[in-house]
Design an enzyme around this catalytic site. Sequence first.
Site, short mmCIF file in Angstrom:
data_model
loop_
_atom_site.label_atom_id
_atom_site.label_comp_id
_atom_site.label_asym_id
_atom_site.label_seq_id
_atom_site.Cartn_x
_atom_site.Cartn_y
_atom_site.Cartn_z
N ASP A 58 0.79 -1.31 0.13
CA ASP A 58 0.03 -0.08 -0.06
C ASP A 58 0.75 1.21 0.03
OD1 ASP A 58 -2.50 1.41 0.58
OD2 ASP A 58 -1.69 1.66 2.63
N ASP A 68 -0.34 5.19 0.97
CA ASP A 68 -0.75 6.05 2.09
C ASP A 68 -0.57 5.36 3.40
OD1 ASP A 68 -1.73 8.45 0.53
OD2 ASP A 68 -2.50 6.90 -0.52
#
Length: 240
Positions: free
Chosen positions: A30, A32
Amino acid sequence: MSRHEFAPGLVIQGFEPPLPLSRFKLAAFDMDSTLIDIECVDEIADMAGMKEEVAAITEAAMRGEIADYKDSLRRRVALLRGVTIADLELVYTTRLRFNPGAARLVAACKAAGMKTLLVSGGFTFFTDRIRDKLGIDFTRSNILEIESGPNCGQLTGRMVNQPWGDICDGAEKRKMLLETCASLGISPKEAIAVGDGANDLPMLGEAGLSVAFHAKPKVREQAMVSIESGGLDRLLEVLR
């Protein structure tokens, strides 16, 4: 095996470390609050004076309290209408930083011969740059639509449909992980997946090693490794 603290701030369950890094052929991340230390949509919203409202939706979505992630993202992006490309550039140059250990972990994976994947509910304006800086092999994320004509250079408050679909949500992250494994001729059990929010759970559930990084409670509980203090490279304490 029960969930237990392997080292201070490093919790494991379901396996006995160390695991050989050579067992894995793909690492999926991922972006953020995982590879980077901000939620880009929240910082873009700050440029429009809407950070508090947008950040509240982001937090609820990441905690798994909003069932429809796509709807939550559309609502947040709609509030970004009128933000300029210059504003996005300012977020990138002044607010976005890699989380501690991110570059070291990605480099270690690459040095071990693994392919790397970045899957994000964020935006290509940022993911493409992170990809290039870290030398990541594959990415999937969302495209912010830009106005043409008199308001050229401003966000419309919408996202652009792509050949694979409309929005990269949890289901799309899982799909991209599986498609990437298939294209590489490997099993998902030969993949590591790293994330922090509820929309990462579908891909974490497919991977041979699931890793939560300073994650929401639901993600910490389900991941095989939970890094609760220190940097991303703490994963290398359980991989050799």
